[in-house]
Scaffold this active site. Structure first.
Site, PDB file in Angstrom:
ATOM      1  NE  ARG A  24      -4.058  -2.000   0.390  1.00 28.89           N
ATOM      2  CZ  ARG A  24      -5.350  -1.582   0.782  1.00 28.89           C
ATOM      3  NH1 ARG A  24      -5.625  -0.353   1.019  1.00 28.89           N
ATOM      4  NH2 ARG A  24      -6.095  -2.460   1.169  1.00 28.89           N
ATOM      5  NE  ARG A  28      -7.212   5.304   2.529  1.00 33.06           N
ATOM      6  CZ  ARG A  28      -8.063   4.264   3.415  1.00 33.06           C
ATOM      7  NH1 ARG A  28      -9.045   4.686   3.685  1.00 33.06           N
ATOM      8  NH2 ARG A  28      -7.504   3.189   3.570  1.00 33.06           N
ATOM      9  NE  ARG A  37     -10.368   7.844  -2.724  1.00 32.33           N
ATOM     10  CZ  ARG A  37     -11.435   7.704  -2.720  1.00 32.33           C
ATOM     11  NH1 ARG A  37     -12.216   8.752  -3.755  1.00 32.33           N
ATOM     12  NH2 ARG A  37     -12.406   7.169  -2.200  1.00 32.33           N
ATOM     13  CG  ASP A  74      -8.870  -2.912  -4.293  1.00 31.55           C
ATOM     14  OD1 ASP A  74      -8.098  -2.053  -3.416  1.00 31.55           O
ATOM     15  OD2 ASP A  74      -9.503  -3.912  -4.013  1.00 31.55           O
ATOM     16  CE1 TYR A 150     -12.943  -7.301   1.765  1.00 28.59           C
ATOM     17  CE2 TYR A 150     -11.200  -8.484   0.747  1.00 28.59           C
ATOM     18  CZ  TYR A 150     -11.715  -7.367   1.643  1.00 28.59           C
ATOM     19  OH  TYR A 150     -10.623  -6.993   2.486  1.00 28.59           O
TER      20      TYR A 150
HETATM   21  O1  CP3 Z   1       0.392   0.857  -3.409  1.00 32.46           O
HETATM   22  C1  CP3 Z   1      -0.314  -0.062  -3.468  1.00 32.46           C
HETATM   23  O2  CP3 Z   1      -0.153  -1.079  -2.929  1.00 32.46           O
HETATM   24  C2  CP3 Z   1      -1.580   0.369  -4.203  1.00 32.46           C
HETATM   25  C3  CP3 Z   1      -2.371  -0.757  -4.759  1.00 32.46           C
HETATM   26  C4  CP3 Z   1      -3.455  -1.353  -3.900  1.00 32.46           C
HETATM   27  C5  CP3 Z   1      -4.545  -1.083  -3.237  1.00 32.46           C
HETATM   28  N1  CP3 Z   1      -5.177  -2.112  -2.813  1.00 32.46           N
HETATM   29  C6  CP3 Z   1      -5.101   0.289  -3.283  1.00 32.46           C
HETATM   30  C7  CP3 Z   1      -5.850   0.880  -2.521  1.00 32.46           C
HETATM   31  C8  CP3 Z   1      -3.275  -2.921  -3.584  1.00 32.46           C
HETATM   32  C9  CP3 Z   1      -1.966  -3.878  -3.814  1.00 32.46           C
HETATM   33  C10 CP3 Z   1      -4.434  -3.178  -2.935  1.00 32.46           C
HETATM   34  C11 CP3 Z   1      -4.657  -4.606  -2.231  1.00 32.46           C
HETATM   35  C12 CP3 Z   1      -5.797  -4.809  -1.376  1.00 32.46           C
HETATM   36  N2  CP3 Z   1      -7.247  -4.217  -1.493  1.00 32.46           N
HETATM   37  C13 CP3 Z   1      -5.722  -5.783  -0.569  1.00 32.46           C
HETATM   38  C14 CP3 Z   1      -4.711  -6.579  -0.003  1.00 32.46           C
HETATM   39  C15 CP3 Z   1      -3.756  -6.041   0.874  1.00 32.46           C
HETATM   40  C16 CP3 Z   1      -4.269  -6.058   2.312  1.00 32.46           C
HETATM   41  O3  CP3 Z   1      -4.250  -5.027   2.906  1.00 32.46           O
HETATM   42  O4  CP3 Z   1      -4.357  -7.047   2.905  1.00 32.46           O
HETATM   43  C17 CP3 Z   1      -7.190  -5.742   0.087  1.00 32.46           C
HETATM   44  C18 CP3 Z   1      -7.569  -6.563   1.452  1.00 32.46           C
HETATM   45  C19 CP3 Z   1      -8.115  -4.758  -0.613  1.00 32.46           C
HETATM   46  C20 CP3 Z   1      -9.251  -4.611  -0.331  1.00 32.46           C
HETATM   47  C21 CP3 Z   1      -9.589  -2.935  -0.155  1.00 32.46           C
HETATM   48  N3  CP3 Z   1      -9.488  -1.971  -0.971  1.00 32.46           N
HETATM   49  C22 CP3 Z   1     -10.236  -2.435   1.081  1.00 32.46           C
HETATM   50  C23 CP3 Z   1     -10.548  -3.581   2.169  1.00 32.46           C
HETATM   51  C24 CP3 Z   1     -10.097  -1.084   0.976  1.00 32.46           C
HETATM   52  C25 CP3 Z   1     -10.777  -0.417   1.832  1.00 32.46           C
HETATM   53  C26 CP3 Z   1     -10.044  -0.030   3.265  1.00 32.46           C
HETATM   54  C27 CP3 Z   1      -8.627   0.349   3.083  1.00 32.46           C
HETATM   55  O5  CP3 Z   1      -7.768  -0.333   3.438  1.00 32.46           O
HETATM   56  O6  CP3 Z   1      -8.488   1.448   2.251  1.00 32.46           O
HETATM   57  C28 CP3 Z   1      -9.780  -0.772  -0.235  1.00 32.46           C
HETATM   58  C29 CP3 Z   1      -9.440   0.360  -0.986  1.00 32.46           C
HETATM   59  C30 CP3 Z   1      -8.058   0.810  -1.283  1.00 32.46           C
HETATM   60  N4  CP3 Z   1      -7.261   0.024  -2.254  1.00 32.46           N
HETATM   61  C31 CP3 Z   1      -7.339   2.111  -1.411  1.00 32.46           C
HETATM   62  C32 CP3 Z   1      -6.165   2.181  -1.932  1.00 32.46           C
HETATM   63  C33 CP3 Z   1      -5.296   3.116  -1.944  1.00 32.46           C
HETATM   64  C34 CP3 Z   1      -8.028   3.329  -0.350  1.00 32.46           C
HETATM   65  C35 CP3 Z   1      -9.103   3.933  -1.231  1.00 32.46           C
HETATM   66  C36 CP3 Z   1      -9.643   5.436  -0.838  1.00 32.46           C
HETATM   67  O7  CP3 Z   1      -8.454   6.185  -1.211  1.00 32.46           O
HETATM   68  O8  CP3 Z   1     -10.499   5.594  -0.511  1.00 32.46           O
END
Ligand code: CP3
Length: 343
Positions: A24, A28, A37, A74, A150
């Site tokens: 990640r 944010r 964003r 994602d 999910y």
């Molecule tokens: O630099 C990076 O790694 C960006 C790429 C990336 C994102 N999500 C962007 C994202 C990657 C590799 C992921 C993987 C992801 N997504 C996982 C596996 C990693 C882990 O944390 O276990 C999972 C479980 C998700 C599902 C997901 N996506 C959730 C549960 C959420 C909301 C809660 C949260 O953690 O933000 C997201 C949203 C998300 N994915 C954001 C980002 C940058 C935030 C969204 C926003 O800006 O509102």
């Protein structure tokens, strides 16, 4: 590219300083991310803009000079492409308007068409165009199990009760769904490779919902299926695969299998004993507790160096966090961690 520190480590070649990137890394906690964003109310709409994804993937590379980049997207793009209706609303996590609530819905599922995810493959191309030539790009997907969880739950949840009930009531239909997802993940990762990614990471972020027996039956079996498909295919056969298991109820040495190149360790795992168990057979990525980044610079420095010292002699070590970075972390704290790995 082959000589990049990150790919060298994945090939179990020694580096004088460990390569560093973190889960990640685009997100944010970065003010430059927040600026982009705020132009989108639904996060998924932003993921569907390849040029924006490329810009976001580059932000942490430009700021910190990391050794690897990860595709900005994602894991939930696959269930979205299966028509489950994904949206990320203000402040909340993911929500599916059309989740899998009964076995019939698995039977009725439309066939997965990788062309529905063309925006992701364009994002890979755009990111490769912007990245310095010697910085590898990591592609990724969720594990079939994590995607199924999910899809059935309809979003995030504390206990994934619906998913666990589904697993107990309809194990065979769940396995059918997992098989569909394994093939979808394979096609998805293959297209990412064709578009230019240099390594792949599989996120089993809900491994911790499962007992050791369930983990084998509902998660690892399908991750192995996916990895076999990738290794059998000449297009993806040589691409390293990293596996992240979140808090699994099984020892990492009993989870890994020969198609996997590298284990990405959850922060609770004991990196020292795992390094001994692996005997240099697999690369290791990890595993600073992201919460350490909320503490003093001195503590961050000490904890980072502790891991680097343990892993100093291990060929194939990649420094990373033990889970994704959270929005409450100051970018200056991340800089301290990176400086500590390069000392
Ligand atoms: O630099 C990076 O790694 C960006 C790429 C990336 C994102 N999500 C962007 C994202 C990657 C590799 C992921 C993987 C992801 N997504 C996982 C596996 C990693 C882990 O944390 O276990 C999972 C479980 C998700 C599902 C997901 N996506 C959730 C549960 C959420 C909301 C809660 C949260 O953690 O933000 C997201 C949203 C998300 N994915 C954001 C980002 C940058 C935030 C969204 C926003 O800006 O509102």
């Amino acid at each position: 590219m082959k000589d990049s520190k990150f790919l060298r480590a994945l090939n179990l070649q020694a580096n004088s300083k460990p390569p560093v990137w973190f889960m990640r890394q685009a997100g944010r906690y970065l003010p430059e991310y927040q600026k982009v964003r705020k132009n989108f109310s639904n996060f998924l709409d932003m993921c569907k803009q390849p040029k924006i994804c490329a810009e976001l993937a580059l932000q942490p590379i430009d700021r910190f000079g990391l050794d690897a980049s990860i595709l900005f997207s994602d894991i939930l793009t696959i269930p979205d492409a299966l028509n489950l209706g994904l949206a990320f609303h203000e402040g909340g996590g993911p929500k599916f308007s059309n989740p899998i609530s009964s076995p019939q819905e698995i039977k009725k599922l439309m066939p997965f068409d990788v062309n529905n995810l063309g925006y992701v493959f364009k994002a890979v191309e755009e990111t490769k165009n912007l990245l310095p030539k010697d910085i590898p790009l990591i592609g990724f997907c969720g594990s079939p199990w994590t995607l199924a969880a999910y899809s059935i739950e309809g979003g995030g949840s504390k206990d994934f009760k619906k998913t666990k009930n589904f697993m107990i009531s309809h194990p065979e239909e769940l396995q059918e769904f997992l098989e569909i997802l394994s093939h979808a993940c394979y096609e998805y990762l293959k297209q990412q490779v064709l578009s230019g990614v240099n390594a792949l990471q599989i996120f089993d972020s809900w491994a911790d919902l499962l007992s050791a027996t369930e983990l084998e039956r509902f998660s690892l079996k399908y991750t192995r299926m996916l990895a076999h498909l990738l290794k059998k295919d000449p297009i993806t056969a040589d691409i390293p695969i990293i596996l992240f298991e979140k808090s699994p109820n099984k020892k990492m040495v009993d989870i890994l299998f020969k198609e996997i190149t590298c284990a990405s360790l959850y922060w609770q795992e004991d990196i020292q004993s795992i390094a001994k168990d692996f005997e240099g057979q697999y690369a290791i990525q990890g595993n600073l507790d992201p919460k350490v980044l909320l503490r003093s610079d001195e503590l961050i420095w000490a904890e980072t160096q502790k891991i680097c010292n343990i892993m100093k002699k291990y060929p194939g070590f990649i420094f990373n966090l033990g889970h994704g970075i959270t929005p409450d972390i100051e970018p200056s704290k991340v800089q301290v961690m990176i400086d500590a790995t390069r000392q």
